[in-house]
Design a protein around this motif. Structure first.
Motif, short mmCIF file in Angstrom:
data_model
loop_
_atom_site.label_atom_id
_atom_site.label_comp_id
_atom_site.label_asym_id
_atom_site.label_seq_id
_atom_site.Cartn_x
_atom_site.Cartn_y
_atom_site.Cartn_z
N VAL A 1 0.84 -1.20 0.00
CA VAL A 1 0.00 0.00 0.00
C VAL A 1 0.87 1.25 0.00
CG1 VAL A 1 -1.66 1.33 1.38
CG2 VAL A 1 -1.98 -1.13 1.08
N LEU A 2 1.92 1.26 0.79
CA LEU A 2 2.83 2.41 0.84
C LEU A 2 3.49 2.64 -0.52
CD1 LEU A 2 4.26 4.56 2.57
CD2 LEU A 2 6.03 2.87 2.98
N LEU A 3 4.00 1.61 -1.14
CA LEU A 3 4.66 1.75 -2.43
C LEU A 3 3.67 2.13 -3.53
CD1 LEU A 3 7.19 -1.22 -2.31
CD2 LEU A 3 7.64 1.21 -1.98
N GLY A 4 2.48 1.56 -3.47
CA GLY A 4 1.45 1.92 -4.45
C GLY A 4 1.05 3.38 -4.33
N GLY A 5 0.90 3.87 -3.11
CA GLY A 5 0.56 5.27 -2.91
C GLY A 5 1.68 6.19 -3.38
N ALA A 6 2.92 5.81 -3.10
CA ALA A 6 4.05 6.63 -3.54
C ALA A 6 4.14 6.66 -5.07
CB ALA A 6 5.34 6.09 -2.94
N ALA A 7 3.90 5.53 -5.72
CA ALA A 7 3.93 5.47 -7.18
C ALA A 7 2.81 6.32 -7.78
CB ALA A 7 3.83 4.03 -7.65
N PHE A 8 1.63 6.23 -7.20
CA PHE A 8 0.50 7.01 -7.68
C PHE A 8 0.77 8.51 -7.53
CE2 PHE A 8 -3.53 9.21 -6.83
CZ PHE A 8 -4.19 8.94 -8.01
N CYS A 9 1.28 8.91 -6.38
CA CYS A 9 1.58 10.32 -6.13
C CYS A 9 2.64 10.82 -7.11
CB CYS A 9 2.05 10.49 -4.69
SG CYS A 9 2.41 12.19 -4.24
N THR A 10 3.67 10.04 -7.33
CA THR A 10 4.73 10.42 -8.27
C THR A 10 4.18 10.54 -9.69
OG1 THR A 10 6.37 9.32 -6.89
CG2 THR A 10 6.98 9.75 -9.17
N ALA A 11 3.33 9.61 -10.09
CA ALA A 11 2.76 9.64 -11.44
C ALA A 11 1.88 10.87 -11.63
CB ALA A 11 1.97 8.37 -11.70
N VAL A 12 1.05 11.17 -10.66
CA VAL A 12 0.14 12.32 -10.79
C VAL A 12 0.94 13.62 -10.85
CG1 VAL A 12 -1.61 13.67 -9.57
CG2 VAL A 12 -1.85 11.20 -9.77
N TRP A 13 1.93 13.79 -9.97
CA TRP A 13 2.71 15.02 -9.98
C TRP A 13 3.57 15.12 -11.23
CZ3 TRP A 13 1.91 19.42 -7.94
CH2 TRP A 13 1.21 19.53 -6.76
N SER A 14 4.06 14.02 -11.76
CA SER A 14 4.81 14.06 -13.02
C SER A 14 3.92 14.55 -14.14
CB SER A 14 5.35 12.67 -13.36
OG SER A 14 6.24 12.25 -12.37
N TYR A 15 2.69 14.07 -14.18
CA TYR A 15 1.74 14.53 -15.20
C TYR A 15 1.45 16.02 -15.03
CZ TYR A 15 -2.55 15.20 -17.79
OH TYR A 15 -3.50 15.69 -18.64
N VAL A 16 1.18 16.43 -13.81
CA VAL A 16 0.83 17.83 -13.56
C VAL A 16 1.98 18.75 -13.96
CG1 VAL A 16 0.38 19.52 -11.73
CG2 VAL A 16 -0.88 17.37 -11.77
N LEU A 17 3.20 18.39 -13.60
CA LEU A 17 4.35 19.25 -13.87
C LEU A 17 4.71 19.31 -15.35
CD1 LEU A 17 6.60 18.31 -10.84
CD2 LEU A 17 5.33 20.43 -11.17
N THR A 18 4.45 18.24 -16.10
CA THR A 18 4.93 18.20 -17.48
C THR A 18 3.85 18.41 -18.53
OG1 THR A 18 4.71 15.80 -17.55
CG2 THR A 18 6.85 16.69 -16.87
#
Length: 80
Positions: A37-54
């Motif tokens: 759950v921790l790794l899945g949440g971290a991956a989701f957060c990273t993916a969303v912020w990568s999309y938002v920033l780029t």
């Protein structure tokens, strides 16, 4: 007001019983799924912020130093 007080007392009594006897969840849940759950949440957060920033094209509030120039001063016409 009596109903509200009775309901509030009932909720606090249930909460104290849960603290005393433990929750109904199995104690092995975090051992089994916690890391996933921790790794899945971290991956989701990273993916969303990568999309938002780029990809979204948001103009971020970067420093305006050197980019904003003042307008020339407008003199009021002198009355004669």
């Amino acid at each position: 007001m009596f109903r509200f007080g009775k309901a509030a007392f009932n909720i606090t009594r249930q909460a104290s019983q849960q603290v005393r006897h433990g929750s109904t969840e199995s104690p092995n849940f975090h051992d089994k799924y916690g890391t996933a759950v921790l790794l899945g949440g971290a991956a989701f957060c990273t993916a969303v912020w990568s999309y938002v920033l780029t990809q979204t094209g948001i103009t971020w509030n970067l420093s305006p130093v050197g980019k904003v120039q003042p307008l020339p001063w407008k003199q009021a016409e002198e009355e004669e």
